[in-house]
Design an enzyme around this catalytic site. Structure first.
Site, PDB file in Angstrom:
ATOM      1  N   HIS A 264      -9.112  -1.061  -8.320  1.00  8.06           N
ATOM      2  CA  HIS A 264      -8.430   0.195  -7.410  1.00  8.06           C
ATOM      3  C   HIS A 264      -7.557   0.965  -8.236  1.00  8.06           C
ATOM      4  O   HIS A 264      -7.585   2.334  -8.421  1.00  8.06           O
ATOM      5  CB  HIS A 264      -7.968  -0.430  -6.233  1.00  8.06           C
ATOM      6  CG  HIS A 264      -7.759   0.910  -5.336  1.00  8.06           C
ATOM      7  ND1 HIS A 264      -8.994   1.654  -4.842  1.00  8.06           N
ATOM      8  CD2 HIS A 264      -6.560   1.558  -4.915  1.00  8.06           C
ATOM      9  CE1 HIS A 264      -8.059   2.613  -4.223  1.00  8.06           C
ATOM     10  NE2 HIS A 264      -6.801   2.377  -4.243  1.00  8.06           N
TER      11      HIS A 264
ATOM     12  N   ASP B 299       0.842  -1.229   0.042  1.00 10.93           N
ATOM     13  CA  ASP B 299       0.037  -0.136  -0.054  1.00 10.93           C
ATOM     14  C   ASP B 299       0.808   1.235   0.027  1.00 10.93           C
ATOM     15  O   ASP B 299       1.394   1.609   0.960  1.00 10.93           O
ATOM     16  CB  ASP B 299      -0.810  -0.141   1.343  1.00 10.93           C
ATOM     17  CG  ASP B 299      -2.050   0.880   1.177  1.00 10.93           C
ATOM     18  OD1 ASP B 299      -3.022   0.609   1.773  1.00 10.93           O
ATOM     19  OD2 ASP B 299      -1.902   2.101   0.554  1.00 10.93           O
TER      20      ASP B 299
END
Lengths: 199, 429
Positions: B337, B247
């Site tokens: 995403h 991330d």
């Protein structure tokens, strides 16, 4: 003469065993819950007189939009289309008329559990030169990948050819055990009958 | 008919019943056990546990220590320092430390400009001490200040304070997003104090001192605590979140040519400041559990093992959203995403500095509320962050498993010079 207890209860035991066996077979593992294509309009390998206004794909489970659909026309190039719509387990892709020949409709949909399901559908429209497109009218697509379409004119449902992106294994053991249990239950039931009759 | 007698008959029949019952259930037992034991073999996804892929990529290039490591041997982690004073506040560009405590404060009724100045003086003074490894003023546990562990304290002013107390022309704002399910308890506050450090005890002590400072001026609406990796664990690698994903790939780096422009405001009277967005994003790990590995990778657009885009071979490879597979389908789902989040213009980039959170919560199916304290820094939130968040709210496969439950935006004043308090130039003006 009152029925011996065994006569009454053995069948019940057998039924219990059958139910347990059926429950097993029914229990889905994450793999077996994934969707497959169950129907399409046009059908896989169909030969149509004119280009359909839309392609409809029906899956075995509800989908999470959006769906991705890429259509290759008779000349092998991508046909520009509007976005497909998704409603429940059905994808509808409007199709412009790109002339006669073989159309290939590649799709990727996502089920409620996030799993992508990929596949390809081919059909042909009358007109256009024979052998137009990337190959035979009977085999569509780019000729690669696990979604090779069947050349048989009897339109085989695409459900058997849809490539599942993860290629999950069949729950073989569960299947065998379930069948074995059912067989055992049947055997016990038979034995019980024979014993009671002899006694 | 035999002439055994009714009693013997019954015993034999019961025995038979028990025997057959036992056989049936015994068979079932064997089957269940075998099926369960062999589940990892039969269903590859079931066998993978979280611990298997803990490889650090090391690819992203170590961003160095948090400071104080100029020589050949850096000081021990506990003694490392990040300077408090400077053109910019610390804790923005600072390499994220292991622990976060972000406090949202509401000023007590009647707190005006003069009171705010007094509050900022107290807070800045103690923050300056604690971040240098010195005890706070009137510190009740002075020894706890001995190990600064790269402590940083960053202050932000909410829109109400900017507008009403500072009369500023530059007031950051965030619109509502369709997918948000915001709770007031995690909502916009007057002030934000972001504490970060590599040591949790240092952090707790600093927070306690600063809360004491602010008590007579403000009440605490929320405290958002979070964690990343401890120092010495997977250092240099992009951090992972509680969903197991790498991330933060593609964050603007100080070495980028446009970094300063993306981060630091040029506004009159605010030059060197920035804007901070704080969004609390809950993850639905119970339903995420149902998503198998390939499904998870398709949702994001990146491989789980190393964070590489599905079109690339390593994490730092740029994603190729036009690449297609052998069926002509885009390799990276256009609704994934990264496909939805990636910048459409050079302006749509911002610094992400998120922390994981996990708190016990009996109301959640898993017994825990887990997710991200998603902190973003950008010079202009409306031009840089909002278009991206709007696009994600319109469509993002990840939305099925995450819900934003808190959202707030703050103006982060420029850094304080020695002897100044944070926001001095704004409050003096």
């Amino acid at each position: 003469m009152p029925e011996p207890m065994s006569r009454r209860l053995l069948p019940l035991v057998a039924v219990m065993a059958v139910l347990v066996g059926l429950e097993w077979l029914a229990t889905p593992s994450p793999a077996s819950a994934h969707a497959v294509l169950v129907a399409s309009t046009p059908e896989q390998g169909a030969r149509l007189a004119s280009a359909p206004a839309a392609v409809q794909l029906t899956f075995s489970a509800a989908l999470t939009p959006p769906a991705v659909v890429v259509v290759h026309g008779p000349d092998g190039s991508v046909v520009a289309t509007v976005e497909p719509s998704v409603s429940g387990a059905v994808v509808r892709q409007p199709l412009p008329d790109a002339g006669g020949g073989t159309y290939t409709v590649a799709y990727r949909v996502v089920t409620a559990d996030g799993h992508p399901v990929t596949g390809q559908l081919t059909f042909s429209v009358a007109g256009g030169s024979p052998g137009s497109g990337t190959g035979d009218t009977a085999t569509g697509g780019t000729g690669t990948g696990g979604t090779s379409t069947d050349a048989a004119p009897a339109a085989e449902p695409a459900v058997r050819r849809a490539a599942d992106a993860s290629r999950e294994p069949v729950p073989v053991l569960r299947l065998l055990l379930g069948v074995g249990l059912l067989g055992l239950a049947a055997l016990l039931g038979l034995l019980a009958r024979r014993r009671s009759a002899a006694g | 008919m035999t002439s055994r007698g009714p009693g013997l008959d019954k015993r034999l029949n019961r025995r038979r019943l028990l025997a057959t019952g036992a056989t049936a259930l015994g068979g079932a037992g064997v089957g269940w056990t075998a099926s369960a034991a062999l589940a990892p073999v039969l269903d590859p996804a079931a066998g993978r546990t979280a611990g298997r892929d803990r490889t650090a990529t090391g690819d992203t290039g170590g961003s160095g220590g948090s400071g104080g490591s100029g020589g050949t041997a850096s000081p021990p982690v506990g003694r490392q320092l990040v300077p408090f004073n400077g053109a910019h506040q610390a804790g923005v560009v600072t390499t994220p430390q292991a622990h976060l405590s972000l406090i949202g404060l509401d000023l007590r009724p009647g707190t005006g400009r003069a009171e705010l100045v007094r509050l900022m003086r107290l807070l800045s003074d103690d923050a300056s001490r604690l971040t240098s490894g010195v005890a706070a003023l009137a510190d009740t546990e002075p020894e706890l200040g001995n190990e600064p562990a790269s402590l940083t304290v960053t202050f932000g002013f909410g829109p109400r304070v900017m507008r009403e107390l500072l009369g500023a022309s530059y007031v950051p704002a965030l619109p509502a997003f369709r997918t948000d399910r915001l709770e007031e308890r995690w909502g916009q506050t007057d002030l934000a104090v972001q504490l970060c450090a590599d040591d949790p005890l240092t952090l707790a002590h600093a927070r306690r001192m600063l809360l004491k400072d602010s008590h007579s001026f403000a009440t605490v609406r929320w405290t958002q605590d979070g964690f990343r990796r401890a120092r010495g664990v997977a250092e240099g690698a992009t951090v992972r979140n509680v969903m197991g994903q790498v991330d933060g790939t593609g964050n603007p780096a100080p070495t980028d040519a446009d970094f300063d422009r993306l981060l630091w405001s040029q506004e009159d009277g605010f030059a060197g400041g920035t804007t901070m967005v704080v969004r609390r994003i809950r993850t639905h790990l119970d339903t995420w559990d149902k998503v198998d590995r390939s499904g998870r990778e398709a949702v994001i657009g990146r491989r789980l093992s190393d964070g590489a885009p599905l079109t690339g071979t390593k994490e730092s490879d740029p994603a190729d959203f036009a690449a297609t597979d052998d069926l002509g389908l885009p390799v990276i789902d256009p609704a994934s995403h990264i496909a939805r989040a990636h910048a459409r213009t050079p302006e749509e980039r911002f610094l992400r500095r998120p922390y994981n959170y996990v708190v016990p919560d009996p109301d959640q199916p898993t017994g825990e509320d887990a997710g991200l304290v998603f902190v973003v820094f950008a010079a202009d939130v409306e031009r840089q962050f909002v278009p991206v968040q709007r696009r994600l709210a319109e469509s993002d496969r990840l939305n099925q498993w995450v819900t934003t439950i808190g959202s707030a935006v703050y103006a982060v004043p420029p850094g304080a010079a020695e002897g100044e308090h944070v926001g001095q130039r704004l409050l003096d003006a």
